[in-house]
Write an enzyme that holds these catalytic residues in place. Structure first.
Site, short mmCIF file in Angstrom:
data_model
loop_
_atom_site.label_atom_id
_atom_site.label_comp_id
_atom_site.label_asym_id
_atom_site.label_seq_id
_atom_site.Cartn_x
_atom_site.Cartn_y
_atom_site.Cartn_z
N ASP A 271 17.84 8.97 39.37
CA ASP A 271 16.55 8.29 39.41
C ASP A 271 16.34 7.81 40.85
O ASP A 271 17.05 6.93 41.33
CB ASP A 271 16.54 7.11 38.44
CG ASP A 271 15.16 6.47 38.30
OD1 ASP A 271 14.41 6.46 39.30
OD2 ASP A 271 14.83 5.95 37.22
N LYS B 153 5.17 4.01 40.87
CA LYS B 153 5.65 3.05 41.85
C LYS B 153 5.28 3.46 43.28
O LYS B 153 4.12 3.52 43.63
CB LYS B 153 7.16 2.86 41.66
CG LYS B 153 7.59 2.62 40.20
CD LYS B 153 6.87 1.48 39.53
CE LYS B 153 7.50 1.04 38.21
NZ LYS B 153 7.42 1.99 37.10
N ARG C 121 -2.55 21.45 29.21
CA ARG C 121 -1.23 20.93 28.82
C ARG C 121 -0.13 21.74 29.48
O ARG C 121 0.92 21.22 29.84
CB ARG C 121 -1.08 20.94 27.29
CG ARG C 121 0.33 20.58 26.84
CD ARG C 121 0.43 20.15 25.39
NE ARG C 121 -0.41 20.87 24.48
CZ ARG C 121 -0.15 22.06 23.95
NH1 ARG C 121 0.96 22.70 24.29
NH2 ARG C 121 -0.98 22.63 23.09
N TYR D 98 17.11 0.39 34.73
CA TYR D 98 15.79 -0.09 34.35
C TYR D 98 15.75 -0.29 32.83
O TYR D 98 16.26 0.55 32.07
CB TYR D 98 14.73 0.91 34.79
CG TYR D 98 13.38 0.70 34.18
CD1 TYR D 98 12.71 -0.52 34.32
CD2 TYR D 98 12.76 1.70 33.44
CE1 TYR D 98 11.47 -0.72 33.74
CE2 TYR D 98 11.52 1.51 32.87
CZ TYR D 98 10.88 0.30 33.02
OH TYR D 98 9.65 0.10 32.44
#
Length: 379
Positions: A170, A195, A46, A98
């Site tokens: 972004d 993406k 983690r 988005y």
């Protein structure tokens, strides 16, 4: 080192002694300590894992930042960035976002006491006029999703630095191959790695790249505490995807330019939104701040019937959410990516029943045109 080479050899550190060309997948949740008070540098996945670290070091090189963190999704990455802010803080954000970011800001961040003003960030004066004493950050997409508005990153960075604000960009649509926000003055860059960076529609991932050690330290604490880290196997998939990022994006952009020009000549197509067209209002800024235009096109057709014909009758192009993969995908924003935005609000932005979004892949451009022509022209 050239960007193309960095995508393959951006991290030369070796993690084993076998000579493996591909970085190993360290599929381990935990790591043994050599002795009391000693560590191999890895304790628990983690916090850090060698495969994920390899990926993060590549992303640092590609974006030109100080540190990079790989998350389980793009929304997990943005969610972690929002944890940098406190109740009472104010953020200015692009008004065309988005849908997932819109949902996070409205339903989670506002609940947590953060206030927002959503403005057209392509108009710098709109950003400046909304700065308040408690404003702490500016969040922009450029180009925006799905209306392809372009914001001058350098001009916004100059403004945010004057007011001591954090600038978050972004960069999902263009990636560091075509646009490097940190070099233009951004403090934080976020990506949906799902993406273009992954590029194959086969894994979810997100990234935060920062240009400041203090922000890095804060985000690393948030990261290990909230735990939305990228798994070793998904990290390996991202490493593999990034190796072909430049050649994929070059082909996708080439195809997108051909499709955008073709769509612009069709009687049933009212408007084409592609930042690579000289008629786009953000064309000159895009040329100045980037090295390419990407492969995202939105276009408005003449009727809802035409929309349904396209979505239901194309055969090569697939009607699906997401973008950036090698396969061409078509999306209906009002039902899919922006379905949670109130109708009046989304229609005010131009996201109506006649708007479609196209993520252009690497197939033959002519085959893609033929697929659309068969429906639009009835061929």
């Amino acid at each position: 080192m050239d960007f193309n080479t960095l995508c393959i050899h951006g991290n030369s550190e070796k993690y084993d002694t076998t000579g493996a060309v591909s970085v190993p997948i360290f599929q381990s949740a935990t790591f043994a300590h050599p002795a009391v008070g000693e560590s191999t540098g890895y304790d628990y996945s983690r916090q850090q894992n060698p495969t994920r670290e390899h990926l993060e070091k590549i992303m640092v090189k590609l974006e030109g930042g100080f540190d990079a963190l790989a998350f389980s999704t793009g929304m997990a990455a943005i969610g972690a960035v929002m944890e940098l802010f406190s109740p009472g803080d104010h953020i200015i954000a692009s008004d065309d976002l988005y849908g997932g970011s819109h949902r996070l800001f409205h339903q989670i961040s506002m609940k947590n006491g953060i206030s927002f003003d959503f403005v057209n960030t392509s108009d710098i004066s709109m950003i400046e006029s909304h700065i308040q004493p408690n404003t702490k950050g500016v969040f922009i997409e450029t180009p925006t999703n799905p209306m392809m508005q372009v914001t001058d990153i350098k001009a916004v960075a100059e403004l945010t630095k004057r007011h001591n604000l954090i600038l978050i960009v972004d960069n999902t649509f263009l990636t560091p191959y075509f646009q490097k926000p940190i070099k233009l003055g951004a403090d934080i860059v976020v990506h949906s790695g799902t993406k273009y960076l992954g590029g194959h529609n086969d894994t979810l991932a997100g990234f935060v790249v920062v240009n400041d050690e203090k922000i890095s330290d804060r985000l690393r604490f948030i990261y290990k505490t909230t735990g939305a880290c990228l798994s070793p196997f998904d990290s390996w998939l991202m490493i593999r995807g990034i190796k072909t990022l430049p050649i994929r994006m070059d082909k996708q952009q080439e195809n997108a330019m051909k499709l955008a020009n073709w769509l612009g000549d069709q009687q049933k197509v009212k408007t084409v939104y592609y930042i690579g067209l000289p008629t786009h209002p953000g064309y000159e800024i895009s040329q100045r701040q980037g090295s390419g235009f990407g492969a995202m096109i939105s276009f408005e057709v003449d009727s809802e019937k035409t929309v349904r014909d396209i979505l239901e009758k194309v055969s090569l192009i697939q009607y699906a959410e997401s973008l950036g993969g090698v396969e061409t995908l078509i999306t209906y924003p009002m039902l899919q990516t922006h379905g949670d935005i109130p109708k009046a609000e989304r229609e005010a932005k131009g996201i109506n029943e006649c708007l479609l979004r196209l993520s252009v892949g690497i197939e033959s451009a002519q085959d893609l045109i033929d697929d659309l022509a068969r429906v639009i022209k009835g061929e």
